[in-house]
Scaffold this active site. Structure first.
Site, mmCIF file in Angstrom:
data_model
loop_
_atom_site.group_PDB
_atom_site.id
_atom_site.type_symbol
_atom_site.label_atom_id
_atom_site.label_comp_id
_atom_site.label_asym_id
_atom_site.label_seq_id
_atom_site.Cartn_x
_atom_site.Cartn_y
_atom_site.Cartn_z
ATOM 1 N N THR A 56 -7.188 62.891 61.088
ATOM 2 C CA THR A 56 -6.143 63.826 60.689
ATOM 3 C C THR A 56 -5.312 63.147 59.607
ATOM 4 O O THR A 56 -4.933 61.984 59.762
ATOM 5 C CB THR A 56 -5.278 64.207 61.904
ATOM 6 O OG1 THR A 56 -6.119 64.840 62.875
ATOM 7 C CG2 THR A 56 -4.168 65.170 61.511
ATOM 8 N N ASP B 219 -9.528 64.359 73.758
ATOM 9 C CA ASP B 219 -10.251 64.787 72.561
ATOM 10 C C ASP B 219 -11.056 63.656 71.927
ATOM 11 O O ASP B 219 -10.596 62.955 71.018
ATOM 12 C CB ASP B 219 -9.301 65.391 71.536
ATOM 13 C CG ASP B 219 -10.073 66.052 70.386
ATOM 14 O OD1 ASP B 219 -11.318 66.058 70.432
ATOM 15 O OD2 ASP B 219 -9.430 66.568 69.457
ATOM 16 N N LYS C 78 -3.408 61.045 67.601
ATOM 17 C CA LYS C 78 -2.289 61.814 67.055
ATOM 18 C C LYS C 78 -1.540 62.432 68.224
ATOM 19 O O LYS C 78 -2.049 62.468 69.362
ATOM 20 C CB LYS C 78 -2.805 62.903 66.106
ATOM 21 C CG LYS C 78 -3.788 63.888 66.741
ATOM 22 C CD LYS C 78 -4.315 64.880 65.716
ATOM 23 C CE LYS C 78 -5.353 65.824 66.324
ATOM 24 N NZ LYS C 78 -5.874 66.783 65.330
ATOM 25 N N ASN D 236 -3.098 64.817 70.870
ATOM 26 C CA ASN D 236 -4.088 64.280 71.802
ATOM 27 C C ASN D 236 -3.491 63.352 72.853
ATOM 28 O O ASN D 236 -4.221 62.659 73.555
ATOM 29 C CB ASN D 236 -5.190 63.550 71.024
ATOM 30 C CG ASN D 236 -6.038 64.514 70.218
ATOM 31 O OD1 ASN D 236 -6.119 65.697 70.536
ATOM 32 N ND2 ASN D 236 -6.652 64.022 69.157
ATOM 33 N N ASP E 19 -9.183 59.732 66.111
ATOM 34 C CA ASP E 19 -8.300 60.888 65.929
ATOM 35 C C ASP E 19 -7.063 60.781 66.824
ATOM 36 O O ASP E 19 -6.679 61.755 67.478
ATOM 37 C CB ASP E 19 -9.061 62.186 66.211
ATOM 38 C CG ASP E 19 -8.367 63.404 65.582
ATOM 39 O OD1 ASP E 19 -7.565 63.213 64.642
ATOM 40 O OD2 ASP E 19 -8.632 64.529 66.030
#
Length: 525
Positions: free
Chosen positions: A178, A158, A139, A142, A137
Site C-alpha cells: 500500500t 490479510d 497497515k 490489517n 502489506d
C-alpha cells in the site's frame, strides 16, 4: 503444514454457515458455527469461477502460509475446504474492529500504551520472520482487535500479499503493498525481503504517536519521491513531549538502507519496547487522538472509493462505478443488522479485494500502485501519442480544478474559452473570469479550513476518475475533442459526510503553435 491440511470434505457437514459479514470481488466472508462444539468462526468463501486463472495459485499460496502460522497476535486459519468451484477458509472470528478505530474511542491513550501495542505487532512479526514469511502489506486496516473488551489482543490479518523467502535471500517479488507504507527498496524496484515489513512498522509507529503518517501526498509519484529521499520531520508541538527513545526507534526503522534497518529482534530489544514502563511517558495524548480521527476518516473514504473502482472493473467491465461505490460505502450487501462493526472490519480485511498483485514488474499494467486509481483502473490505451497527450492535458486540467489552481487552469486554456456548465444555468460563458471566481473561491475555502498536504491540516480534497475517455483528432491534427464520464468524490472536512457527483464532459483542444489550449467544454448537470 502443507496441502494435506486442505480437505475436500463437505464443509456443511462440519459447520453451519450463517450470515454474510462482508464481500470482496471474488469472495464473501460469512459467520459459521462448528456443529459439534458450537464455536463461532469466520469463513472466507471464494468463488473460483470468478477468479482470474493467474490468481488461483495465489489464493492457495495464501492458504498455505496462513496454515503455517500460529501466534496469539495473528488471526488463525483453522481449516481449508476445497469444493469443485469454491474454496472455504475457516478463520478465527475476531470482533473488536480495527485497532486505530479503537484508539480514537479511548478516554486515555499514552506513549506507553503505544509501546505496548507495538510490542504485540513486533511479536507477530517476529513469528512470521522466523518462518521466513514476509507480510508485505502491514497497515492499520490489517491490525484488528480480538474482541471489544479493554486490553484485547491485536490480531494481524490479510496474508494475500505474503511471500516465502527461499534460503533467506532477497528477491524481486513484485511491486506490492500500500503506497504510504512501501519501503524505499520496493519503490526503487530492487530485490527485497524482511526489512520491508520493518519499514512499514516504522510508519505505523509514527502514526501511533502523531496520528498522521511521516510521508504523505495525494499524488503517488510525489509520495514515492518522499519515500526514496527518506526525509521526514517531527513537527512541533505534536512531537514536543514524545520521548527521545521513541524517536530513536522510528529513526532506526525508517532507514533507507535495508541492511542497516533494525531487524525485528533488534526492535524488540530497543529500550522503548523492552523498558517501556521506564522510558515511555504515561501521559494522555489527546492531540494524537484528534489527528488519528481525521487520518481514519481519510483512509476509510479512500478505501471505499478504490474498493468500488476495483469491484466495478473486475466484475462489471466498463459500466458505471457509481453503484459499486454505493455498495462499498454501505457495508454488507445483505444489510444484516446482526453484524457488528468489529465483525465487519474483520470481514473487510479477510475479503480484501486485492487477492494478489503481479509477481514480476513485467506483469504490472501501470507504474502506479494498489491504492492509486491508476492501478485499479487500467490506463486507457490510445491510437497515437497525440491522443495520449490530449488525455494527459485533460488530467492536468482536472487537477487544477481540484486544487483551485487558477494559474495552471489559465495556462492550459484559451483566453476566449467558451463553456456550457450547470453553474451558468444554460448560458454560454466566454472568457476565464467566470472560472477564476469558482477556482479562487474553492482555494480560499480550503485555505481557511486547512489542507491535507501537511500534518495538522484537514480539508479533504476531491478525487476524480475519468471513465471511458474517447479522443478524436480533428483538422489534420490541429484540434482534438475528448469525451468522458467524470466521477468526483469528496469528503466534508466539517461533517465527514462523503458526496459523489457524476458528469458527462466534452472538451475541445486547439493547437496554438506547439502548445495545446482548451477552447471549449460542455459539462452535464
Amino acid at each position: 503444514m502443507g496441502d494435506n491440511a486442505i480437505t475436500d470434505t463437505d464443509i456443511n457437514e462440519i459447520y453451519e454457515i450463517k450470515e454474510v459479514l462482508g464481500k470482496g470481488a471474488f469472495s464473501q466472508v460469512k459467520k459459521c458455527v462448528h456443529r459439534e462444539s458450537g464455536a463461532e468462526f469466520a469463513v472466507k468463501v471464494i468463488d473460483l469461477r470468478r477468479v482470474p486463472p493467474n490468481e488461483k495459485a495465489k489464493i492457495k499460496r495464501e492458504a498455505r502460509i496462513c496454515l503455517m502460522v500460529n501466534h496469539p497476535n495473528i488471526v488463525k486459519l483453522h481449516e481449508v475446504y476445497e469444493a469443485p468451484h469454491t474454496y472455504f477458509m475457516v478463520f478465527e472470528l475476531v470482533s473488536g474492529g480495527e485497532l486505530f478505530e479503537d484508539i480514537v474511542r479511548r478516554t486515555f491513550y499514552s506513549e506507553r500504551d503505544a509501546s505496548h501495542l507495538m510490542l504485540q505487532i513486533l511479536s507477530a512479526m517476529q513469528h512470521l520472520h522466523r518462518l521466513e514469511i514476509v507480510h508485505r502489506d502491514l497497515k492499520p486496516e490489517n491490525l484488528l482487535l480480538e474482541s471489544q473488551r479493554d486490553g484485547a489482543d491485536i490480531k494481524l490479518t490479510d496474508f494475500g500479499l505474503a511471500v516465502m523467502l527461499e534460503k533467506q535471500q532477497n528477491e524481486w517479488f513484485g511491486f506490492a503493498g500500500t503506497p504510504g507504507y512501501l519501503s524505499p527498496e520496493v519503490v526503487k524496484r530492487v530485490p527485497y525481503g524482511k526489512p520491508v515489513d520493518m519499514w512499514a512498522i516504522g510508519i505505523i509507529l509514527y502514526i501511533l504517536l502523531a496520528g498522521y503518517p511521516p510521508f504523505w501526498d495525494d499524488d503517488t509519484k510525489v509520495l514515492y519521491e518522499q519515500i526514496k529521499l527518506g526525509e521526514y520531520e517531527y513537527p512541533s508541538p505534536d512531537w514536543d513531549d514524545v520521548s527521545s527513545e521513541a524517536r530513536d526507534l522510528i529513526d532506526r526503522l525508517l532507514v533507507q538502507d535495508p541492511a542497516k534497518r533494525l531487524t525485528v529482534d533488534q526492535a524488540l530489544a530497543h529500550p522503548w519496547i523492552a523498558q517501556s514502563d521506564r522510558v515511555a511517558p504515561h501521559v494522555h495524548r489527546q492531540g494524537t487522538i484528534e489527528e488519528m480521527k481525521r487520518f481514519n476518516a481519510r483512509r476509510k473514504f479512500k478505501g471505499a472509493i478504490f474498493t468500488a473502482i476495483a469491484t466495478n472493473k473486475l466484475l462489471f467491465g466498463s459500466k458505471s462505478i457509481l453503484e459499486a461505490a454505493k455498495k462499498a460505502a454501505s457495508g454488507p450487501a445483505d444489510g444484516s443488522a446482526s453484524s457488528s462493526a468489529g465483525d465487519a472490519a474483520a470481514a473487510a480485511a479477510l475479503a480484501n479485494l486485492t487477492i494478489g498483485t503481479p509477481t514480476s514488474a513485467a506483469e504490472t499494467p501501470s507504474e502506479k500502485h494498489l491504492e492509486s486509481v491508476e492501478t485499479l483502473i487500467q490506463p486507457p490505451r490510445f491510437q497515437d501519442a497525440t491522443e495520449e497527450e490530449v488525455y494527459q492535458l485533460t488530467v492536468r486540467l482536472l487537477e487544477a480544478i481540484h486544487s483551485g489552481d487558477y494559474g495552471l487552469y489559465a495556462q492550459l486554456s484559451d483566453v476566449k474559452l467558451t463553456a456550457f456548465e450547470p453553474e451558468a444555468q444554460g448560458i454560454l460563458v466566454q472568457g476565464l473570469e467566470f472560472h477564476r471566481f469558482y477556482l479562487e473561491a474553492a482555494k480560499a475555502t480550503r485555505r481557511r479550513q486547512g489542507s491535507v498536504t501537511s500534518p495538522g491540516q484537514h480539508t479533504f480534497h476531491p478525487y476524480s476518475t475519468i471513465e471511458n475517455p474517447q479522443v478524436r483528432i480533428l483538422a489534420s491534427g490541429s484540434a482534438a475533442v475528448i469525451l468522458y464520464n467524470r466521477l468526483t468524490m469528496s469528503l466534508s472536512a466539517d461533517t465527514g459526510k462523503p458526496t459523489t457527483h457524476r458528469y458527462q464532459e466534452t472538451r475541445i483542444w486547439e493547437k496554438h503553435g506547439t502548445t495545446w489550449k482548451q477552447v471549449h467544454f460542455h459539462r452535464s448537470s
